[in-house]
Design an enzyme around this catalytic site. Structure first.
Site, PDB file in Angstrom:
ATOM      1  N   ARG A 107     -11.594 -17.468  -9.061  1.00  0.00           N
ATOM      2  CA  ARG A 107     -12.716 -16.778  -8.406  1.00  0.00           C
ATOM      3  C   ARG A 107     -13.593 -17.842  -7.772  1.00  0.00           C
ATOM      4  NH1 ARG A 107     -16.324 -11.743 -10.415  1.00  0.00           N
ATOM      5  NH2 ARG A 107     -14.385 -10.780  -9.728  1.00  0.00           N
ATOM      6  N   HIS A 134     -10.699  -9.441  -2.256  1.00  0.00           N
ATOM      7  CA  HIS A 134     -10.601  -9.191  -3.713  1.00  0.00           C
ATOM      8  C   HIS A 134      -9.279  -8.435  -3.955  1.00  0.00           C
ATOM      9  CE1 HIS A 134     -11.739  -8.917  -7.753  1.00  0.00           C
ATOM     10  NE2 HIS A 134     -12.797  -8.143  -7.698  1.00  0.00           N
ATOM     11  N   GLN A 137      -8.359  -6.512  -7.258  1.00  0.00           N
ATOM     12  CA  GLN A 137      -9.086  -5.241  -7.341  1.00  0.00           C
ATOM     13  C   GLN A 137      -8.353  -4.167  -6.542  1.00  0.00           C
ATOM     14  OE1 GLN A 137     -12.219  -4.552  -8.999  1.00  0.00           O
ATOM     15  NE2 GLN A 137     -11.447  -2.504  -8.581  1.00  0.00           N
ATOM     16  N   ASP A 221     -19.103  -0.118  -2.714  1.00  0.00           N
ATOM     17  CA  ASP A 221     -19.323  -1.387  -3.423  1.00  0.00           C
ATOM     18  C   ASP A 221     -20.778  -1.780  -3.187  1.00  0.00           C
ATOM     19  OD1 ASP A 221     -18.962  -3.801  -4.777  1.00  0.00           O
ATOM     20  OD2 ASP A 221     -18.070  -4.832  -3.054  1.00  0.00           O
ATOM     21  N   CYS A 261     -15.679  -0.638  -7.574  1.00  0.00           N
ATOM     22  CA  CYS A 261     -15.067  -1.747  -8.327  1.00  0.00           C
ATOM     23  C   CYS A 261     -15.935  -2.195  -9.491  1.00  0.00           C
ATOM     24  CB  CYS A 261     -14.767  -2.912  -7.397  1.00  0.00           C
ATOM     25  SG  CYS A 261     -16.241  -3.552  -6.563  1.00  0.00           S
ATOM     26  N   ARG A 289      -7.483  -2.858 -13.925  1.00  0.00           N
ATOM     27  CA  ARG A 289      -7.479  -4.279 -13.564  1.00  0.00           C
ATOM     28  C   ARG A 289      -6.530  -5.056 -14.486  1.00  0.00           C
ATOM     29  NH1 ARG A 289     -11.546  -6.758 -10.869  1.00  0.00           N
ATOM     30  NH2 ARG A 289     -10.073  -8.473 -10.999  1.00  0.00           N
TER      31      ARG A 289
HETATM   32  N1   CP Z   1     -14.749  -5.608 -10.196  1.00  0.00           N
HETATM   33  C1   CP Z   1     -14.922  -6.888 -10.591  1.00  0.00           C
HETATM   34  O1   CP Z   1     -14.301  -7.817 -10.059  1.00  0.00           O
HETATM   35  O2   CP Z   1     -15.794  -7.048 -11.607  1.00  0.00           O
HETATM   36  P1   CP Z   1     -16.297  -8.466 -12.158  1.00  0.00           P
HETATM   37  O3   CP Z   1     -17.067  -9.123 -11.046  1.00  0.00           O
HETATM   38  O4   CP Z   1     -17.182  -8.141 -13.328  1.00  0.00           O
HETATM   39  O5   CP Z   1     -15.110  -9.264 -12.557  1.00  0.00           O
HETATM   40  N1  NVA Z   2     -18.430  -7.436  -3.247  1.00  0.00           N
HETATM   41  C1  NVA Z   2     -18.773  -7.834  -4.598  1.00  0.00           C
HETATM   42  C2  NVA Z   2     -17.648  -7.465  -5.521  1.00  0.00           C
HETATM   43  C3  NVA Z   2     -17.913  -7.763  -6.979  1.00  0.00           C
HETATM   44  C4  NVA Z   2     -16.740  -7.406  -7.851  1.00  0.00           C
HETATM   45  C5  NVA Z   2     -19.097  -9.315  -4.649  1.00  0.00           C
HETATM   46  O1  NVA Z   2     -18.413 -10.095  -3.984  1.00  0.00           O
HETATM   47  O2  NVA Z   2     -20.035  -9.696  -5.351  1.00  0.00           O
END
Ligand code: CP
Ligand code: NVA
Length: 307
Positions: A107, A134, A137, A221, A261, A289
């Site tokens: 990440r 993502h 997801q 989102d 998500c 997930r």
């Molecule tokens: N949906 C998702 O990626 O959640 P987190 O940011 O908590 O991992």
């Molecule tokens: N769009 C959001 C998704 C979090 C799971 C972000 O990037 O923070």
């Protein structure tokens, strides 16, 4: 055999899997959910790195538990500890990691960091969220939709920011035979390269009511993603007409489901009563997930017994 000679597949973008691979990954995830014991030794003691430069709940849980459920060892590594690009050159980090790990899932902030990292290693690199995409997801989302109705022909209305989650969902739609209508305020449309890549699967519609009309899935989102916090006030104002409310849900197909998500910001992109409604599948998505990550990992490791 040196790690650099082992065949591999990276999963940096939802578009990295073609339609056939998407079908296999989604079906395997559903099978893993139904029969987890059948996959309990697939990683057979191998180690997988889980790298985080940003906070996470679902991604951290699903990847850590997923590796354990496949019989492997998960090692959680933070950017603070390793300093990719600050303490050490990314290509040096990747080549050290590949001497220890079967795969690494990451990440990050900038997608370019992920691309650069993957170019210097033959160890599979999996995107756990970047500023551009993502994809893990999106796999969980398609699994969740498959539990509700046939994937092909599903119309998804995505209301809100044309962000990383939207980009991967658009590519997933293109690969799996869904249509996605994206309703974002002016200035927040998905990046043109993703619109182009998703082709006829995506339609950009400014009016959220028009996008949701008759849709099978309503998805949203956060208005402010991780890294954009300094613009939260401006975004709250720009997105105010893009909240998913019971009234908006009422325009969708009578059997429509609501997806997010998570994490969600109550009374920004969605009202709490929508999250708590019978149509909501947000906790199924969160659970899926896990099954999605396990299936992606097996796919990337090209395990001939399971792919
Ligand atoms: N949906 C998702 O990626 O959640 P987190 O940011 O908590 O991992
Ligand atoms: N769009 C959001 C998704 C979090 C799971 C972000 O990037 O923070």
């Amino acid at each position: 055999m040196p790690a650099s000679e082992v065949p591999n597949v990276h999963f940096l973008s939802a578009g990295d899997f073609n339609a056939q691979v998407w079908e296999r990954v989604v079906h395997r995830a559903l099978d893993m959910k139904a029969h987890p014991d059948d996959y309990a030794t697939k990683l057979d003691g191998r180690s997988v790195g889980l790298f985080f430069a940003k906070p996470s709940l679902r991604t951290r849980l699903s990847s850590f538990v997923g590796v354990a459920e496949l019989g492997g060892h998960a090692l959680v590594i933070s950017q603070e500890q390793v300093g990719v690009g600050t303490r050490e050159h990314p290509g040096d980090v990747s080549r050290v990691m590949e001497r220890y790990l079967a795969a690494v899932a990451m990440r990050v902030f900038e997608h370019d960091m992920l691309t650069g990292f993957s170019e210097t290693t033959s160890m599979p690199v999996i995107n756990l969220l970047s500023d551009a995409e993502h994809p893990c997801q999106a796999v969980a989302d398609v699994v969740t939709i498959a539990e509700h109705r046939p994937i092909e022909g599903t119309v998804v209305a995505y209301v809100g920011d044309g962000n990383n989650v939207a980009h991967s969902l658009m590519l997933a739609a293109q690969r799996t035979g869904m249509k996605i209508r994206v309703a974002a305020p002016a200035g927040y449309d998905p990046a043109p390269r993703f619109v182009e890549q998703a082709g006829a699967a995506v339609e950009l519609i400014r009016d959220p009511r028009e996008a949701v009309d008759g849709a099978h899935v309503v998805y949203t989102d956060v208005w402010t993603s991780m890294g954009d916090e300094s613009k939260a006030n401006e975004r709250r104002s720009d997105f105010s007409a893009y909240r998913v409310t019971p009234e908006l849900m009422g325009l969708a197909d009578p059997q429509a489901i609501f997806m997010h998500c998570l994490p969600a910001h109550d009374d920004e992109e969605v009202s709490r009563d929508v999250i708590e409604s019978a149509a909501s599948r947000v906790f199924d998505q969160a659970e899926n997930r896990l099954h999605a990550f396990k299936s992606i990992l097996i796919e990337c490791l090209s395990d001939p017994d399971t792919s």
